[in-house]
Design a protein around this motif. Structure first.
Motif, PDB file in Angstrom:
ATOM      1  N   THR A   9      66.938   3.429   5.569  1.00  0.00           N
ATOM      2  CA  THR A   9      66.041   2.473   5.268  1.00  0.00           C
ATOM      3  C   THR A   9      67.088   1.679   6.194  1.00  0.00           C
ATOM      4  O   THR A   9      67.750   1.779   6.844  1.00  0.00           O
ATOM      5  N   GLU A  10      65.800   0.580   6.278  1.00  0.00           N
ATOM      6  CA  GLU A  10      66.308  -1.385   6.812  1.00  0.00           C
ATOM      7  C   GLU A  10      65.805  -2.015   6.166  1.00  0.00           C
ATOM      8  O   GLU A  10      64.338  -1.533   5.970  1.00  0.00           O
ATOM      9  N   ILE A  11      66.513  -2.544   5.188  1.00  0.00           N
ATOM     10  CA  ILE A  11      66.740  -3.765   4.750  1.00  0.00           C
ATOM     11  C   ILE A  11      66.552  -5.123   4.996  1.00  0.00           C
ATOM     12  O   ILE A  11      68.174  -5.285   5.749  1.00  0.00           O
ATOM     13  N   GLU A  12      65.860  -5.692   4.873  1.00  0.00           N
ATOM     14  CA  GLU A  12      66.184  -7.492   5.721  1.00  0.00           C
ATOM     15  C   GLU A  12      66.689  -7.698   4.300  1.00  0.00           C
ATOM     16  O   GLU A  12      66.357  -8.133   3.621  1.00  0.00           O
ATOM     17  N   ILE A  13      67.979  -8.705   4.907  1.00  0.00           N
ATOM     18  CA  ILE A  13      68.827 -10.276   4.204  1.00  0.00           C
ATOM     19  C   ILE A  13      68.425 -10.842   4.680  1.00  0.00           C
ATOM     20  O   ILE A  13      68.991 -11.461   5.637  1.00  0.00           O
ATOM     21  N   PRO A  14      67.646 -11.888   4.598  1.00  0.00           N
ATOM     22  CA  PRO A  14      67.309 -13.254   4.558  1.00  0.00           C
ATOM     23  C   PRO A  14      69.357 -14.126   5.354  1.00  0.00           C
ATOM     24  O   PRO A  14      69.631 -13.706   4.376  1.00  0.00           O
ATOM     25  N   GLY A  15      68.783 -14.274   6.765  1.00  0.00           N
ATOM     26  CA  GLY A  15      70.469 -15.040   7.232  1.00  0.00           C
ATOM     27  C   GLY A  15      71.632 -13.805   7.213  1.00  0.00           C
ATOM     28  O   GLY A  15      72.747 -14.634   8.054  1.00  0.00           O
ATOM     29  N   ASN A  16      70.912 -12.866   7.481  1.00  0.00           N
ATOM     30  CA  ASN A  16      71.817 -12.286   7.436  1.00  0.00           C
ATOM     31  C   ASN A  16      71.541 -10.268   8.550  1.00  0.00           C
ATOM     32  O   ASN A  16      69.939 -10.245   8.511  1.00  0.00           O
ATOM     33  N   PRO A  17      71.860  -9.708   9.393  1.00  0.00           N
ATOM     34  CA  PRO A  17      71.448  -8.773  10.109  1.00  0.00           C
ATOM     35  C   PRO A  17      71.110  -7.262   8.738  1.00  0.00           C
ATOM     36  O   PRO A  17      71.388  -7.641   7.873  1.00  0.00           O
ATOM     37  N   SER A  18      70.125  -6.813   8.763  1.00  0.00           N
ATOM     38  CA  SER A  18      69.640  -5.823   8.247  1.00  0.00           C
ATOM     39  C   SER A  18      70.396  -4.931   7.893  1.00  0.00           C
ATOM     40  O   SER A  18      70.996  -4.399   8.944  1.00  0.00           O
ATOM     41  N   ALA A  19      70.758  -4.157   7.256  1.00  0.00           N
ATOM     42  CA  ALA A  19      71.243  -2.960   6.679  1.00  0.00           C
ATOM     43  C   ALA A  19      70.380  -1.621   6.337  1.00  0.00           C
ATOM     44  O   ALA A  19      69.923  -1.827   6.421  1.00  0.00           O
ATOM     45  N   ILE A  20      71.065  -0.812   7.499  1.00  0.00           N
ATOM     46  CA  ILE A  20      71.002   0.309   7.741  1.00  0.00           C
ATOM     47  C   ILE A  20      71.838   1.263   7.214  1.00  0.00           C
ATOM     48  O   ILE A  20      72.473   1.614   7.802  1.00  0.00           O
ATOM     49  N   HIS A  21      70.599   2.684   6.436  1.00  0.00           N
ATOM     50  CA  HIS A  21      71.097   3.627   6.480  1.00  0.00           C
ATOM     51  C   HIS A  21      70.420   4.145   6.115  1.00  0.00           C
ATOM     52  O   HIS A  21      69.557   5.156   6.045  1.00  0.00           O
ATOM     53  N   ILE A  22      71.524   5.585   5.963  1.00  0.00           N
ATOM     54  CA  ILE A  22      71.101   6.856   6.113  1.00  0.00           C
ATOM     55  C   ILE A  22      71.437   7.756   5.230  1.00  0.00           C
ATOM     56  O   ILE A  22      72.255   7.523   5.032  1.00  0.00           O
ATOM     57  N   ALA A  23      70.895   8.110   3.997  1.00  0.00           N
ATOM     58  CA  ALA A  23      71.143   8.945   3.279  1.00  0.00           C
ATOM     59  C   ALA A  23      70.368  10.158   2.934  1.00  0.00           C
ATOM     60  O   ALA A  23      69.100  11.043   3.256  1.00  0.00           O
TER      61      ALA A  23
END
Length: 114
Positions: A9-23
């Protein structure tokens, strides 16, 4: 028995780098139409980088071992089939082999996970 699902998953966070998780998640039995489909989180790897790749910055397991993660993982999470309902999440199912490769890297960086 419920199946294991491996998802990036890649979660867009305004003003920050995307949060990337592999679960790695275990699909929970969906019992009624009124309850949302859910999964139990088993293992997670967190990356810093871009869609094309990234460096492992954290990892954790269901038994409470977590190292370098920005946030403590939730025990239960929405089923990946529902991620299309969230406009800020991009997700794709990956192979168990791909997940295990990342997990081996995470164990090298965080041997306490083992």
């Amino acid at each position: 028995m419920s199946k294991l699902i491996h998802v990036r998953t890649e979660i867009e966070i305004p003003g920050n780098p995307s949060a990337i998780h592999i679960a790695e998640m275990q699909e929970l039995i969906h019992t009624t139409p009124d309850t949302p489909a859910m999964c139990k989180m088993l293992r997670i790897v967190e990356l810093a980088g871009t869609q094309s790749g990234g460096a492992i910055t954290g990892a954790g397991t269901l038994d409470g071992k977590a190292f370098g993660l920005a946030n403590q993982p939730n025990e239960f999470v929405p089923h990946p089939d529902t991620y299309a309902d969230f406009p800020d999440i991009k997700a794709k199912v990956i192979s168990a082999e791909e997940f295990e490769g990342l997990w081996v890297e995470a164990l090298t960086k965080f041997p306490e996970l083992g």
